[in-house]
Scaffold this motif. Structure first.
Motif, PDB file in Angstrom:
ATOM      1  N   GLY A 281       0.826  -1.201   0.013  1.00 32.77           N
ATOM      2  CA  GLY A 281       0.299   0.246   0.037  1.00 32.77           C
ATOM      3  C   GLY A 281       0.816   1.228  -0.030  1.00 32.77           C
ATOM      4  O   GLY A 281       0.286   2.358  -0.183  1.00 32.77           O
ATOM      5  N   GLU A 283       3.088   3.941  -1.353  1.00 31.67           N
ATOM      6  CA  GLU A 283       3.740   4.419  -2.701  1.00 31.67           C
ATOM      7  C   GLU A 283       5.198   4.090  -3.035  1.00 31.67           C
ATOM      8  O   GLU A 283       5.414   3.856  -4.024  1.00 31.67           O
ATOM      9  CB  GLU A 283       3.304   6.192  -3.012  1.00 31.67           C
ATOM     10  CG  GLU A 283       1.823   6.454  -3.361  1.00 31.67           C
ATOM     11  CD  GLU A 283       1.790   7.885  -3.322  1.00 31.67           C
ATOM     12  OE1 GLU A 283       2.744   8.622  -3.563  1.00 31.67           O
ATOM     13  OE2 GLU A 283       0.653   8.227  -3.052  1.00 31.67           O
ATOM     14  N   HIS A 288       3.918  -0.767  -6.423  1.00 31.20           N
ATOM     15  CA  HIS A 288       2.797  -0.301  -5.885  1.00 31.20           C
ATOM     16  C   HIS A 288       1.518  -0.212  -6.975  1.00 31.20           C
ATOM     17  O   HIS A 288       0.666  -0.199  -6.727  1.00 31.20           O
ATOM     18  CB  HIS A 288       2.902   0.910  -5.270  1.00 31.20           C
ATOM     19  CG  HIS A 288       1.878   1.757  -4.724  1.00 31.20           C
ATOM     20  ND1 HIS A 288       0.787   1.313  -3.703  1.00 31.20           N
ATOM     21  CD2 HIS A 288       1.218   2.926  -4.955  1.00 31.20           C
ATOM     22  CE1 HIS A 288       0.101   2.235  -3.480  1.00 31.20           C
ATOM     23  NE2 HIS A 288       0.080   3.061  -4.379  1.00 31.20           N
ATOM     24  N   GLU A 289       1.959   0.350  -7.980  1.00 34.75           N
ATOM     25  CA  GLU A 289       1.197   0.608  -9.128  1.00 34.75           C
ATOM     26  C   GLU A 289       0.347  -0.434  -9.706  1.00 34.75           C
ATOM     27  O   GLU A 289      -0.725  -0.660 -10.010  1.00 34.75           O
ATOM     28  CB  GLU A 289       1.832   1.336 -10.436  1.00 34.75           C
ATOM     29  CG  GLU A 289       2.430   2.833 -10.020  1.00 34.75           C
ATOM     30  CD  GLU A 289       1.178   3.729  -9.637  1.00 34.75           C
ATOM     31  OE1 GLU A 289      -0.188   3.757 -10.129  1.00 34.75           O
ATOM     32  OE2 GLU A 289       1.247   4.407  -8.510  1.00 34.75           O
ATOM     33  N   LYS A 292      -2.203  -1.493  -7.084  1.00 36.51           N
ATOM     34  CA  LYS A 292      -3.222  -0.776  -7.196  1.00 36.51           C
ATOM     35  C   LYS A 292      -3.932  -1.357  -8.254  1.00 36.51           C
ATOM     36  O   LYS A 292      -5.473  -1.224  -8.189  1.00 36.51           O
ATOM     37  CB  LYS A 292      -2.699   0.672  -7.439  1.00 36.51           C
ATOM     38  CG  LYS A 292      -3.441   1.519  -6.250  1.00 36.51           C
ATOM     39  CD  LYS A 292      -2.617   2.952  -6.273  1.00 36.51           C
ATOM     40  CE  LYS A 292      -3.054   3.810  -7.261  1.00 36.51           C
ATOM     41  NZ  LYS A 292      -2.269   5.054  -7.414  1.00 36.51           N
ATOM     42  N   ARG A 296      -7.945  -4.846  -4.901  1.00 31.94           N
ATOM     43  CA  ARG A 296      -9.006  -3.960  -4.796  1.00 31.94           C
ATOM     44  C   ARG A 296      -8.456  -3.381  -3.197  1.00 31.94           C
ATOM     45  O   ARG A 296      -9.399  -2.562  -2.906  1.00 31.94           O
ATOM     46  CB  ARG A 296     -10.389  -4.704  -4.754  1.00 31.94           C
ATOM     47  CG  ARG A 296     -10.991  -4.732  -6.139  1.00 31.94           C
ATOM     48  CD  ARG A 296     -12.264  -5.374  -6.285  1.00 31.94           C
ATOM     49  NE  ARG A 296     -12.249  -6.737  -5.609  1.00 31.94           N
ATOM     50  CZ  ARG A 296     -12.202  -7.690  -6.675  1.00 31.94           C
ATOM     51  NH1 ARG A 296     -12.105  -7.464  -7.824  1.00 31.94           N
ATOM     52  NH2 ARG A 296     -12.067  -8.998  -6.195  1.00 31.94           N
ATOM     53  N   PHE A 298      -4.999  -3.694   0.011  1.00 23.72           N
ATOM     54  CA  PHE A 298      -3.789  -4.030   0.199  1.00 23.72           C
ATOM     55  C   PHE A 298      -3.563  -5.201   1.299  1.00 23.72           C
ATOM     56  O   PHE A 298      -2.472  -5.734   1.525  1.00 23.72           O
ATOM     57  CB  PHE A 298      -3.001  -2.981   0.460  1.00 23.72           C
ATOM     58  CG  PHE A 298      -2.852  -1.924  -0.731  1.00 23.72           C
ATOM     59  CD1 PHE A 298      -2.356  -2.186  -1.853  1.00 23.72           C
ATOM     60  CD2 PHE A 298      -3.314  -0.702  -0.478  1.00 23.72           C
ATOM     61  CE1 PHE A 298      -2.393  -1.149  -2.989  1.00 23.72           C
ATOM     62  CE2 PHE A 298      -3.539   0.426  -1.426  1.00 23.72           C
ATOM     63  CZ  PHE A 298      -3.121   0.161  -2.530  1.00 23.72           C
TER      64      PHE A 298
END
Ligand SMILES: *Cc1c(COP(=O)(O)O)cnc(C)c1O
Length: 384
Positions: A281, A283, A288-289, A292, A296, A298
Protein backbone atom coordinates in the motif's frame (compact mmCIF):
# COMPACT_ATOMS: atom_id res chain seq x y z
CA UNK A 1 -30.54 -12.89 -10.70
CA UNK A 2 -27.81 -15.34 -11.78
CA UNK A 3 -24.72 -15.98 -9.66
CA UNK A 4 -22.64 -14.09 -12.25
CA UNK A 5 -24.80 -10.97 -11.93
CA UNK A 6 -24.46 -10.71 -8.14
CA UNK A 7 -21.95 -8.45 -6.42
CA UNK A 8 -19.19 -10.15 -4.42
CA UNK A 9 -20.92 -9.69 -1.04
CA UNK A 10 -24.13 -11.27 -2.32
CA UNK A 11 -22.27 -14.12 -4.00
CA UNK A 12 -20.38 -14.89 -0.78
CA UNK A 13 -23.72 -15.53 0.95
CA UNK A 14 -25.83 -16.98 -1.89
CA UNK A 15 -23.88 -18.18 -4.95
CA UNK A 16 -24.27 -21.90 -5.61
CA UNK A 17 -26.40 -22.35 -2.49
CA UNK A 18 -30.06 -23.39 -2.28
CA UNK A 19 -32.20 -24.33 0.70
CA UNK A 20 -31.87 -28.11 1.21
CA UNK A 21 -34.33 -29.89 -1.09
CA UNK A 22 -35.28 -32.51 1.53
CA UNK A 23 -35.98 -30.23 4.51
CA UNK A 24 -35.69 -26.59 3.46
CA UNK A 25 -32.69 -26.10 5.78
CA UNK A 26 -31.19 -22.68 5.03
CA UNK A 27 -27.63 -23.75 5.81
CA UNK A 28 -26.04 -26.35 3.54
CA UNK A 29 -26.28 -29.65 5.45
CA UNK A 30 -23.12 -31.62 6.28
CA UNK A 31 -23.67 -34.72 4.14
CA UNK A 32 -21.44 -36.90 6.29
CA UNK A 33 -21.79 -39.98 4.12
CA UNK A 34 -19.38 -42.06 2.05
CA UNK A 35 -21.99 -43.62 -0.24
CA UNK A 36 -25.54 -43.24 -1.61
CA UNK A 37 -28.41 -45.71 -2.13
CA UNK A 38 -29.09 -46.83 -5.71
CA UNK A 39 -32.62 -48.21 -6.38
CA UNK A 40 -31.21 -50.13 -9.38
CA UNK A 41 -27.57 -50.60 -10.43
CA UNK A 42 -26.38 -47.31 -11.98
CA UNK A 43 -29.60 -45.47 -11.09
CA UNK A 44 -28.88 -42.63 -8.64
CA UNK A 45 -29.42 -38.93 -7.96
CA UNK A 46 -26.00 -37.84 -9.22
CA UNK A 47 -24.15 -39.15 -6.17
CA UNK A 48 -22.45 -42.56 -6.03
CA UNK A 49 -19.47 -42.20 -3.72
CA UNK A 50 -18.18 -39.20 -1.77
CA UNK A 51 -14.62 -39.18 -3.16
CA UNK A 52 -16.22 -38.47 -6.55
CA UNK A 53 -19.10 -36.29 -5.46
CA UNK A 54 -20.57 -34.94 -2.24
CA UNK A 55 -23.39 -32.37 -1.93
CA UNK A 56 -21.64 -30.26 0.75
CA UNK A 57 -18.44 -30.20 -1.29
CA UNK A 58 -20.37 -29.38 -4.49
CA UNK A 59 -22.04 -26.41 -2.80
CA UNK A 60 -18.66 -25.10 -1.66
CA UNK A 61 -17.11 -25.62 -5.11
CA UNK A 62 -19.89 -23.66 -6.79
CA UNK A 63 -19.79 -20.89 -4.21
CA UNK A 64 -16.03 -20.43 -4.29
CA UNK A 65 -15.89 -20.66 -8.10
CA UNK A 66 -18.39 -17.77 -8.23
CA UNK A 67 -16.14 -15.66 -5.98
CA UNK A 68 -13.28 -16.11 -8.47
CA UNK A 69 -15.63 -15.37 -11.43
CA UNK A 70 -14.80 -18.91 -12.55
CA UNK A 71 -16.87 -21.45 -14.45
CA UNK A 72 -15.42 -24.37 -12.47
CA UNK A 73 -14.13 -25.02 -8.95
CA UNK A 74 -12.47 -28.04 -7.34
CA UNK A 75 -11.77 -28.44 -3.63
CA UNK A 76 -8.84 -30.41 -2.19
CA UNK A 77 -7.77 -31.69 1.22
CA UNK A 78 -5.15 -28.91 1.59
CA UNK A 79 -3.62 -26.07 -0.36
CA UNK A 80 -0.64 -28.29 -1.12
CA UNK A 81 -2.96 -31.04 -2.45
CA UNK A 82 -4.32 -28.41 -4.89
CA UNK A 83 -0.73 -27.52 -5.89
CA UNK A 84 -0.05 -31.24 -6.41
CA UNK A 85 -3.10 -31.62 -8.67
CA UNK A 86 -1.75 -28.84 -10.94
CA UNK A 87 1.61 -30.62 -11.23
CA UNK A 88 -0.14 -33.86 -12.23
CA UNK A 89 -1.32 -32.11 -15.43
CA UNK A 90 2.32 -32.39 -16.56
CA UNK A 91 4.57 -35.24 -17.78
CA UNK A 92 8.22 -36.17 -17.19
CA UNK A 93 10.46 -33.76 -19.11
CA UNK A 94 8.04 -30.84 -18.80
CA UNK A 95 9.42 -27.64 -17.30
CA UNK A 96 7.85 -25.13 -14.95
CA UNK A 97 9.01 -21.56 -14.35
CA UNK A 98 8.13 -20.34 -10.88
CA UNK A 99 8.62 -17.19 -8.86
CA UNK A 100 11.64 -17.54 -6.55
CA UNK A 101 10.03 -16.24 -3.37
CA UNK A 102 7.07 -18.59 -3.23
CA UNK A 103 5.44 -20.34 -0.29
CA UNK A 104 8.01 -22.69 1.29
CA UNK A 105 5.69 -25.73 1.17
CA UNK A 106 5.13 -25.29 -2.57
CA UNK A 107 8.91 -24.98 -3.08
CA UNK A 108 9.48 -28.15 -1.02
CA UNK A 109 6.86 -30.09 -3.02
CA UNK A 110 8.31 -28.93 -6.37
CA UNK A 111 11.95 -29.67 -5.52
CA UNK A 112 11.64 -32.71 -3.22
CA UNK A 113 8.61 -34.54 -4.68
CA UNK A 114 7.87 -33.65 -8.31
CA UNK A 115 11.51 -33.15 -9.34
CA UNK A 116 11.94 -36.89 -8.57
CA UNK A 117 9.29 -37.71 -11.20
CA UNK A 118 11.01 -35.88 -14.04
CA UNK A 119 9.51 -32.39 -13.80
CA UNK A 120 12.09 -29.61 -14.07
CA UNK A 121 11.66 -26.37 -12.13
CA UNK A 122 13.27 -22.98 -12.69
CA UNK A 123 12.98 -20.30 -10.00
CA UNK A 124 13.39 -16.65 -10.84
CA UNK A 125 12.40 -13.15 -9.77
CA UNK A 126 9.17 -12.08 -11.45
CA UNK A 127 9.19 -8.32 -10.83
CA UNK A 128 9.42 -8.08 -14.64
CA UNK A 129 8.83 -10.77 -17.29
CA UNK A 130 12.31 -10.71 -18.89
CA UNK A 131 14.08 -13.21 -16.60
CA UNK A 132 11.19 -15.70 -16.89
CA UNK A 133 10.91 -15.30 -20.66
CA UNK A 134 14.64 -16.05 -21.05
CA UNK A 135 14.04 -19.47 -19.38
CA UNK A 136 11.26 -20.57 -21.77
CA UNK A 137 12.13 -23.43 -24.13
CA UNK A 138 10.17 -26.10 -26.05
CA UNK A 139 9.70 -28.16 -22.84
CA UNK A 140 8.20 -25.30 -20.82
CA UNK A 141 4.55 -26.00 -19.98
CA UNK A 142 3.62 -23.92 -16.94
CA UNK A 143 4.22 -20.57 -15.25
CA UNK A 144 3.70 -20.43 -11.48
CA UNK A 145 3.13 -17.05 -9.88
CA UNK A 146 2.24 -16.13 -6.31
CA UNK A 147 1.26 -12.56 -5.50
CA UNK A 148 1.65 -10.92 -3.04
CA UNK A 149 4.61 -13.06 -1.99
CA UNK A 150 5.59 -14.27 1.44
CA UNK A 151 7.05 -12.70 3.56
CA UNK A 152 8.32 -9.63 1.67
CA UNK A 153 5.04 -8.80 -0.10
CA UNK A 154 6.41 -8.54 -3.63
CA UNK A 155 3.79 -7.97 -6.30
CA UNK A 156 3.80 -9.83 -9.62
CA UNK A 157 1.99 -8.37 -12.64
CA UNK A 158 -0.55 -11.12 -13.48
CA UNK A 159 -1.66 -9.37 -16.67
CA UNK A 160 1.92 -9.32 -18.04
CA UNK A 161 2.50 -12.98 -17.19
CA UNK A 162 -0.85 -13.93 -18.77
CA UNK A 163 0.31 -12.32 -22.02
CA UNK A 164 3.61 -14.22 -21.79
CA UNK A 165 1.74 -17.50 -21.14
CA UNK A 166 -0.57 -16.94 -24.13
CA UNK A 167 2.37 -16.11 -26.43
CA UNK A 168 4.16 -19.38 -25.56
CA UNK A 169 1.05 -21.58 -24.98
CA UNK A 170 1.80 -22.13 -21.29
CA UNK A 171 -0.60 -22.75 -18.41
CA UNK A 172 -0.49 -19.81 -15.99
CA UNK A 173 -1.29 -20.73 -12.38
CA UNK A 174 -1.69 -17.98 -9.79
CA UNK A 175 -1.52 -18.75 -6.06
CA UNK A 176 -4.05 -16.19 -4.82
CA UNK A 177 -3.91 -17.16 -1.12
CA UNK A 178 -2.49 -13.89 0.27
CA UNK A 179 -4.94 -11.66 -1.61
CA UNK A 180 -8.11 -13.80 -1.30
CA UNK A 181 -10.80 -13.59 -4.02
CA UNK A 182 -12.11 -10.41 -2.38
CA UNK A 183 -8.97 -8.46 -3.28
CA UNK A 184 -7.84 -10.09 -6.52
CA UNK A 185 -9.31 -12.31 -9.28
CA UNK A 186 -6.44 -13.70 -11.42
CA UNK A 187 -8.73 -15.40 -14.00
CA UNK A 188 -10.10 -11.97 -14.93
CA UNK A 189 -6.48 -10.89 -15.54
CA UNK A 190 -5.81 -13.85 -17.86
CA UNK A 191 -4.57 -16.63 -15.56
CA UNK A 192 -5.69 -20.18 -16.46
CA UNK A 193 -5.90 -21.59 -12.93
CA UNK A 194 -6.28 -19.86 -9.56
CA UNK A 195 -4.93 -21.81 -6.59
CA UNK A 196 -5.95 -21.15 -2.98
CA UNK A 197 -5.02 -22.35 0.42
CA UNK A 198 -8.60 -22.10 1.76
CA UNK A 199 -6.97 -22.60 5.18
CA UNK A 200 -6.11 -18.88 5.27
CA UNK A 201 -8.43 -15.93 4.51
CA UNK A 202 -11.21 -17.87 2.76
CA UNK A 203 -12.10 -20.15 5.68
CA UNK A 204 -10.73 -17.38 7.89
CA UNK A 205 -11.11 -18.88 11.37
CA UNK A 206 -7.95 -21.00 11.70
CA UNK A 207 -10.01 -24.21 12.01
CA UNK A 208 -9.73 -25.88 8.56
CA UNK A 209 -6.97 -27.14 6.24
CA UNK A 210 -8.20 -27.03 2.63
CA UNK A 211 -7.20 -26.15 -0.93
CA UNK A 212 -9.05 -24.96 -4.02
CA UNK A 213 -8.60 -24.54 -7.77
CA UNK A 214 -10.77 -22.18 -9.87
CA UNK A 215 -10.72 -22.22 -13.68
CA UNK A 216 -12.74 -21.55 -16.82
CA UNK A 217 -11.44 -24.02 -19.41
CA UNK A 218 -13.66 -27.12 -19.83
CA UNK A 219 -10.82 -29.47 -20.84
CA UNK A 220 -8.65 -28.35 -17.90
CA UNK A 221 -11.64 -28.88 -15.64
CA UNK A 222 -12.11 -32.41 -16.96
CA UNK A 223 -8.42 -33.21 -16.44
CA UNK A 224 -8.28 -31.75 -12.93
CA UNK A 225 -11.56 -33.35 -11.84
CA UNK A 226 -10.15 -36.69 -13.05
CA UNK A 227 -7.03 -36.07 -10.92
CA UNK A 228 -9.16 -34.98 -7.93
CA UNK A 229 -11.10 -38.26 -8.06
CA UNK A 230 -8.22 -40.54 -9.09
CA UNK A 231 -5.67 -39.25 -6.58
CA UNK A 232 -8.35 -38.73 -3.93
CA UNK A 233 -7.03 -35.73 -1.96
CA UNK A 234 -10.55 -34.46 -1.27
CA UNK A 235 -11.79 -32.48 1.75
CA UNK A 236 -14.43 -33.98 4.07
CA UNK A 237 -17.99 -32.61 4.27
CA UNK A 238 -17.51 -31.12 7.76
CA UNK A 239 -14.56 -29.05 6.56
CA UNK A 240 -16.54 -27.96 3.48
CA UNK A 241 -19.32 -26.78 5.80
CA UNK A 242 -16.84 -24.82 7.94
CA UNK A 243 -15.32 -23.20 4.84
CA UNK A 244 -18.81 -22.25 3.56
CA UNK A 245 -19.64 -20.73 6.95
CA UNK A 246 -16.40 -18.73 6.90
CA UNK A 247 -16.98 -17.45 3.36
CA UNK A 248 -20.27 -15.79 4.35
CA UNK A 249 -18.25 -13.06 6.12
CA UNK A 250 -15.19 -12.99 3.83
CA UNK A 251 -15.99 -9.51 2.50
CA UNK A 252 -16.56 -8.09 6.00
CA UNK A 253 -13.40 -9.65 7.35
CA UNK A 254 -11.28 -8.52 4.39
CA UNK A 255 -12.52 -4.93 4.74
CA UNK A 256 -11.37 -4.90 8.38
CA UNK A 257 -8.10 -6.74 7.58
CA UNK A 258 -7.37 -3.98 5.02
CA UNK A 259 -8.30 -1.11 7.40
CA UNK A 260 -6.30 -2.52 10.31
CA UNK A 261 -3.43 -3.45 7.99
CA UNK A 262 -3.14 0.09 6.62
CA UNK A 263 -3.21 1.63 10.11
CA UNK A 264 -0.52 -0.72 11.41
CA UNK A 265 1.70 -0.30 8.34
CA UNK A 266 1.67 3.48 8.88
CA UNK A 267 2.23 3.13 12.63
CA UNK A 268 5.27 0.89 12.03
CA UNK A 269 6.68 3.10 9.27
CA UNK A 270 6.73 6.04 11.73
CA UNK A 271 8.23 4.06 14.64
CA UNK A 272 11.84 5.03 15.53
CA UNK A 273 12.95 1.40 16.06
CA UNK A 274 11.60 0.13 12.73
CA UNK A 275 13.98 -0.01 9.76
CA UNK A 276 11.65 -0.97 6.91
CA UNK A 277 8.01 -1.98 6.41
CA UNK A 278 7.08 -4.30 3.52
CA UNK A 279 3.50 -3.47 2.53
CA UNK A 280 2.21 -2.94 -1.05
CA UNK A 281 0.00 0.00 0.00
CA UNK A 282 2.97 2.40 0.31
CA UNK A 283 3.67 4.53 -2.74
CA UNK A 284 7.35 3.73 -2.18
CA UNK A 285 6.69 -0.03 -2.69
CA UNK A 286 8.46 -0.99 -5.97
CA UNK A 287 5.26 -2.48 -7.46
CA UNK A 288 2.69 -0.22 -5.80
CA UNK A 289 1.17 0.77 -9.16
CA UNK A 290 0.69 -2.89 -10.19
CA UNK A 291 -0.83 -3.68 -6.80
CA UNK A 292 -3.23 -0.75 -7.18
CA UNK A 293 -4.23 -1.90 -10.66
CA UNK A 294 -4.78 -5.61 -9.94
CA UNK A 295 -5.95 -5.58 -6.30
CA UNK A 296 -8.98 -3.94 -4.67
CA UNK A 297 -7.10 -3.34 -1.41
CA UNK A 298 -3.73 -4.12 0.15
CA UNK A 299 -4.75 -6.72 2.73
CA UNK A 300 -3.62 -7.45 6.24
CA UNK A 301 -0.24 -9.06 5.57
CA UNK A 302 3.01 -7.16 6.12
CA UNK A 303 6.55 -7.59 7.37
CA UNK A 304 8.93 -5.18 9.08
CA UNK A 305 12.58 -5.18 10.07
CA UNK A 306 14.25 -3.49 13.05
CA UNK A 307 17.09 -0.96 13.10
CA UNK A 308 20.37 -2.80 13.79
CA UNK A 309 18.85 -6.06 12.42
CA UNK A 310 19.51 -8.13 15.55
CA UNK A 311 17.89 -11.54 15.99
CA UNK A 312 17.59 -11.01 19.77
CA UNK A 313 15.70 -7.73 19.25
CA UNK A 314 13.16 -9.49 17.01
CA UNK A 315 12.82 -12.28 19.60
CA UNK A 316 12.27 -9.70 22.33
CA UNK A 317 9.49 -8.01 20.31
CA UNK A 318 7.62 -11.21 19.40
CA UNK A 319 7.91 -12.59 22.96
CA UNK A 320 6.40 -9.39 24.45
CA UNK A 321 3.37 -9.36 22.14
CA UNK A 322 0.14 -10.15 24.03
CA UNK A 323 -2.67 -9.87 21.46
CA UNK A 324 -0.61 -10.94 18.42
CA UNK A 325 0.12 -14.66 18.88
CA UNK A 326 3.44 -16.09 17.72
CA UNK A 327 2.38 -18.80 15.26
CA UNK A 328 2.66 -20.04 11.68
CA UNK A 329 -0.22 -19.49 9.24
CA UNK A 330 -2.21 -16.36 8.42
CA UNK A 331 -5.57 -15.00 7.36
CA UNK A 332 -7.60 -15.82 10.48
CA UNK A 333 -9.67 -13.36 12.51
CA UNK A 334 -6.95 -13.29 15.19
CA UNK A 335 -3.70 -11.38 14.72
CA UNK A 336 -0.56 -13.49 14.37
CA UNK A 337 3.14 -12.67 14.32
CA UNK A 338 5.90 -14.80 12.84
CA UNK A 339 9.68 -14.71 12.63
CA UNK A 340 10.48 -15.98 9.10
CA UNK A 341 14.25 -16.40 9.60
CA UNK A 342 13.73 -19.02 12.34
CA UNK A 343 10.22 -20.26 11.49
CA UNK A 344 8.92 -20.47 7.89
CA UNK A 345 12.28 -19.78 6.17
CA UNK A 346 14.63 -21.52 8.64
CA UNK A 347 15.73 -24.13 6.09
CA UNK A 348 17.07 -21.47 3.68
CA UNK A 349 20.77 -20.56 4.18
CA UNK A 350 21.22 -17.10 5.78
CA UNK A 351 23.02 -15.60 2.74
CA UNK A 352 20.23 -16.76 0.38
CA UNK A 353 17.35 -15.63 2.54
CA UNK A 354 18.93 -12.21 3.16
CA UNK A 355 19.09 -11.67 -0.61
CA UNK A 356 15.29 -11.83 -0.73
CA UNK A 357 14.90 -9.51 2.28
CA UNK A 358 14.39 -12.18 4.96
CA UNK A 359 16.86 -10.66 7.41
CA UNK A 360 17.40 -11.69 11.07
CA UNK A 361 15.08 -9.03 12.51
CA UNK A 362 12.24 -9.43 9.98
CA UNK A 363 8.86 -9.95 11.66
CA UNK A 364 5.77 -10.94 9.66
CA UNK A 365 2.30 -9.88 10.78
CA UNK A 366 -1.07 -11.30 9.82
CA UNK A 367 -3.22 -8.45 11.05
CA UNK A 368 -6.57 -9.71 12.33
CA UNK A 369 -9.93 -8.03 12.83
CA UNK A 370 -9.60 -7.00 16.49
CA UNK A 371 -9.96 -3.31 17.51
CA UNK A 372 -7.16 -1.29 15.94
CA UNK A 373 -6.37 0.60 19.19
CA UNK A 374 -5.63 -2.66 21.01
CA UNK A 375 -3.42 -3.93 18.18
CA UNK A 376 -1.38 -0.72 18.03
CA UNK A 377 -1.07 -0.59 21.84
CA UNK A 378 0.24 -4.17 21.77
CA UNK A 379 2.88 -3.37 19.14
CA UNK A 380 3.81 -0.15 20.98
CA UNK A 381 4.53 -1.93 24.26
CA UNK A 382 6.40 -4.77 22.54
CA UNK A 383 8.63 -2.33 20.62
CA UNK A 384 9.26 -0.09 23.69
C1 LIG B 1 -0.54 -21.97 3.35
C2 LIG B 1 -0.20 -21.73 1.93
C3 LIG B 1 -0.16 -22.78 1.00
C4 LIG B 1 -0.40 -24.22 1.39
O1 LIG B 1 -1.69 -24.44 1.84
P1 LIG B 1 -2.07 -25.54 2.97
O2 LIG B 1 -3.53 -25.36 3.09
O3 LIG B 1 -1.28 -25.20 4.19
O4 LIG B 1 -1.67 -26.88 2.41
C5 LIG B 1 0.14 -22.46 -0.32
N1 LIG B 1 0.40 -21.19 -0.71
C6 LIG B 1 0.38 -20.16 0.16
C7 LIG B 1 0.67 -18.78 -0.32
C8 LIG B 1 0.08 -20.39 1.50
O5 LIG B 1 0.08 -19.36 2.38
Amino acid sequence: MTDQEMKFETKAIHAGLEPDSATGAIMTPIYQTSTYAQPLPGVHKGYEYSRSNNPTRNALQKNLAALENAKHGLAFGSGLAAVDACMRLLKPGDEIISTNDLYGGSYRQFTKVHANYGLKFHFTGMQTIEAAEALINQNTKMLWVETPTNPTLNIINIDAFAALAKKHHLILVADNTFASPYLQNPLDLGADIVMHSVTKYIAGHSDVIMGFLALNDDQLRQDLAFIQNSVGAVPGPMDCFLALRGIKTLHLRMQRHCENGAAIAHFLANHPKVEKVFWPGFESHPNHEVAKAQMRGFGGMMSFSLKGDKLEDAFSVVSKLRIFTLAESLGGVESLAGHPATMTHASIPKADREKTGVTDSLIRLSVGVEHIDDLIADLKQALA
